[in-house]
Design an enzyme around this catalytic site. Structure first.
Site, short mmCIF file in Angstrom:
data_model
loop_
_atom_site.label_atom_id
_atom_site.label_comp_id
_atom_site.label_asym_id
_atom_site.label_seq_id
_atom_site.Cartn_x
_atom_site.Cartn_y
_atom_site.Cartn_z
N ASP A 152 0.88 -1.60 0.14
CA ASP A 152 -0.36 0.07 0.37
C ASP A 152 0.76 1.21 -0.20
O ASP A 152 0.58 2.43 -0.77
CB ASP A 152 -0.97 -0.26 1.23
N ARG A 155 1.74 1.97 -3.28
CA ARG A 155 1.11 2.44 -4.17
C ARG A 155 0.82 3.87 -4.18
O ARG A 155 0.66 4.73 -4.78
CB ARG A 155 -0.60 1.47 -3.12
#
Ligand SMILES: NC(=O)c1ccc[n+]([C@@H]2O[C@H](COP(=O)([O-])OP(=O)(O)OC[C@H]3O[C@@H](n4cnc5c(N)ncnc54)[C@H](O)[C@@H]3O)[C@@H](O)[C@H]2O)c1
Length: 318
Positions: A152, A155
């Site tokens: 994450d 990202r």
């Protein structure tokens, strides 16, 4: 006299999309001397290994094979991606219990085989299952870690780099808390080229409302897995690379700061819960948990994430 050279052996349990993609990346990296794949689906694991070994003329030297539980004994790293996918009509809670039984059983076996390495949990819900693996193995907390929000955070860095028109490598940004819906971006720790993100804003000068833009970026991170799964059924490339990043820090003793899922024992005022906070990762697993000074809002979000994970842990049959 011959000196004993320790082989860098990685055992991957679960030869599905994530396990196989990780092995493919690991084989190309030259980080491991030996990669062993295990799966309860014998045909699948044989097929994955055969496909991988045919790439050997193009990889740095590495032994790749199908293994058994006995391989845990001398592994430096055991990566657990084994799990069950949600079946029609099955609730999230039923799936959680099923994966807890799978990961718990594997963790127990790794410990029983007296492995002295590090266990890396990937199967979802990863924070809850890291807690399960820790309890079932009886290992010290530094040696059982979850892949957490490393993916994450990647990202987030990608989206910020894109937004600011800056190389992703010059963006430092962390998603903390649960690897799931309650995760959040720690904006107070985010910087571009060494400049705090809010101070970088006038330099970037790309948007009129940074607060709205950053909420949108955070939302995209939170929804990324759903979007990819809807489009192609599973996420595996970027998670494979995230696992490789964690592996490099362990096998090369890199002391990289990564948002892996760790058991907290008073840090951030939280106890007996695994979630992602910045931690120094090395050959023995967690070298140090960095108790970053979060701002008030971020601390509230971390507490909320911890509560969500604890509720899931409490729902498990003991
Ligand atoms: N943490 C993250 O960032 C992240 C990202 C993506 C996926 N995941 C998770 O990784 C897990 C694996 O995903 P996938 O797409 O590879 O799933 P998959 O279904 O393709 O593979 C799972 C494999 O586990 C095997 N397995 C099941 N029980 C086993 C057991 N007891 N022993 C050995 N093998 C067993 C299955 O046979 C299957 O091959 C899922 O839980 C997924 O949600 C985590």
């Amino acid at each position: 006299m011959k000196t004993q050279v320790q082989r860098r052996k990685v055992v991957v349990v679960g030869a599905g999309s994530v396990g196989a993609t990780y092995c493919y990346a690991l084989a190309q990296s030259g980080l491991a001397d030996e990669i062993i794949l295990i799966d309860k689906n014998e045909e699948l694991v044989q097929g994955q290994v055969l496909d991988l070994v045919h790439g050997k003329p193009f990889f740095p030297a590495v032994r790749i094979g199908v293994g058994t539980e006995d391989d845990y004994a001398d592994a430096q790293l055991v990566v657990i991606t084994a799990g069950s996918a949600q079946r029609p009509g099955e609730t999230r809670l039923q799936l959680l219990q099923k994966n807890a039984d799978i990961v718990g059983g594997i963790a127990e076996s790794v410990a029983r085989h007296e492995c002295r390495g590090v266990m890396l949990i990937v199967t979802n819900p990863v924070d809850v299952l890291t807690w399960v693996a820790l309890k079932r193995s009886g290992w010290e907390r530094n040696r059982v870690i979850g892949s957490g929000t490393v993916l994450d955070s990647a990202r987030l860095r990608y989206l910020l780099g894109n937004h600011c028109g800056v190389d992703v490598h010059n963006v430092h940004a962390y998603i903390l808390g649960e690897h799931g819906d309650s995760e959040f971006a720690a904006w107070s720790m985010t910087n571009v080229a060494g400049i705090k993100i809010d101070d970088y804003c006038p330099i970037c000068n790309k948007c009129s409302d940074w607060k709205a833009e950053r909420a949108h970026i955070e939302q995209q991170v939170r929804e990324a897995a759903y979007k990819i799964i809807n489009a192609k059924g599973a996420t595996h490339f970027a998670v494979g690379m995230s696992l490789l990043r964690i592996t490099a820090s362990i096998l090369r003793k890199q002391n990289s700061v990564l948002t892996v899922s760790v058991m907290l024992n008073g840090e951030f005022g939280l106890k007996d819960v695994c979630l992602s906070v910045p931690s120094v990762v090395s050959d023995s697993g967690i070298e140090k948990i960095i108790t970053s000074p979060l701002d008030t809002e971020e601390k509230v979000l971390l507490d909320r994430s911890a509560a969500v994970i604890k509720e899931a842990i409490d729902s498990l049959s003991k």
